[in-house]
Design a protein around this motif. Structure first.
Motif, short mmCIF file in Angstrom:
data_model
loop_
_atom_site.label_atom_id
_atom_site.label_comp_id
_atom_site.label_asym_id
_atom_site.label_seq_id
_atom_site.Cartn_x
_atom_site.Cartn_y
_atom_site.Cartn_z
N LYS A 30 0.82 -1.24 0.07
CA LYS A 30 0.24 -0.15 0.09
C LYS A 30 0.90 0.93 0.00
CE LYS A 30 -3.94 3.14 2.27
NZ LYS A 30 -4.48 1.98 2.76
N VAL A 31 0.94 2.50 -0.96
CA VAL A 31 1.03 3.73 -0.82
C VAL A 31 0.78 4.59 -0.10
CG1 VAL A 31 2.50 5.17 -2.41
CG2 VAL A 31 2.59 2.89 -2.83
N VAL A 32 1.41 5.48 0.76
CA VAL A 32 0.67 6.47 1.47
C VAL A 32 1.25 7.50 0.79
CG1 VAL A 32 0.23 7.54 3.43
CG2 VAL A 32 -0.31 5.28 2.78
N PHE A 33 0.98 8.44 0.25
CA PHE A 33 1.86 10.17 -0.30
C PHE A 33 1.28 10.91 1.02
CE2 PHE A 33 0.10 8.25 -3.71
CZ PHE A 33 0.92 7.80 -4.72
N LYS A 34 2.35 11.93 0.80
CA LYS A 34 2.70 12.60 1.92
C LYS A 34 1.41 14.15 1.98
CE LYS A 34 5.28 17.47 1.56
NZ LYS A 34 5.89 17.41 1.01
N GLY A 35 0.77 13.76 3.23
CA GLY A 35 -0.35 14.53 3.18
C GLY A 35 -1.85 13.52 3.54
N GLN A 36 -1.60 12.59 3.36
CA GLN A 36 -2.42 11.98 4.06
C GLN A 36 -1.74 11.73 5.71
OE1 GLN A 36 -1.79 8.61 0.77
NE2 GLN A 36 -4.37 8.36 0.90
N ASN A 37 -2.78 11.21 6.39
CA ASN A 37 -2.53 11.19 7.81
C ASN A 37 -1.77 9.53 7.72
OD1 ASN A 37 -2.47 10.32 10.55
ND2 ASN A 37 -4.09 11.28 11.09
#
Length: 134
Positions: free
Chosen positions: A39-46
């Motif tokens: 799973k990829v989470v981008f900067k800005g997401q919690n």
């Protein structure tokens, strides 16, 4: 079929990531198919909230100057001390290599690797970190 091991990758540059033809996650999947679920989470997401929801065993955090990696590492380890965290180092951002790496290890990082790492070595370290050595 065995359950895949969940891995969360924090990405700071969405546009650059999306323009990659082959990501680190893709290469790992190619080398050891059906082992990891990414799973990829981008900067800005919690990111902490995403970890709560996804429950990964491994997290990749970038040390690229776009997020406070050390603080994020501390926050994750405070809430989830058993998560294995790999720090992906950027050579151009490290003035005092030994001090920087020591800070990450002292905060709970499992391993610090440079962006020029060998993928087979990383996969081996991922397996070892979860006691899955082949």
């Amino acid at each position: 079929m065995k359950e895949k091991i969940k891995v969360l990758s924090v990405i700071t540059e969405k546009r650059r990531y999306r323009s990659c033809k082959l990501t680190m996650n893709d290469v790992i999947e190619k080398e050891v198919p059906d082992t990891y679920e990414f799973k990829v989470v981008f900067k800005g997401q919690n990111i902490i909230e995403q970890i709560e929801q996804y429950r990964p065993k491994i997290v990749f955090l970038p040390h690229d100057g776009l997020i406070n990696t050390l603080e994020l590492l501390r926050q994750i380890k405070q809430v989830h001390p058993s998560i294995v965290i790999f720090i992906l180092l950027s050579e151009k951002l490290i003035e005092d290599e030994q001090k920087t790496i020591s800070e990450f290890y002292n905060a709970g990082a499992y391993k610090c690797v440079y962006s020029t790492f060998a993928i087979n070595s990383l996969i081996h370290d991922m397996h070892v970190s979860l006691n899955l050595e082949q």
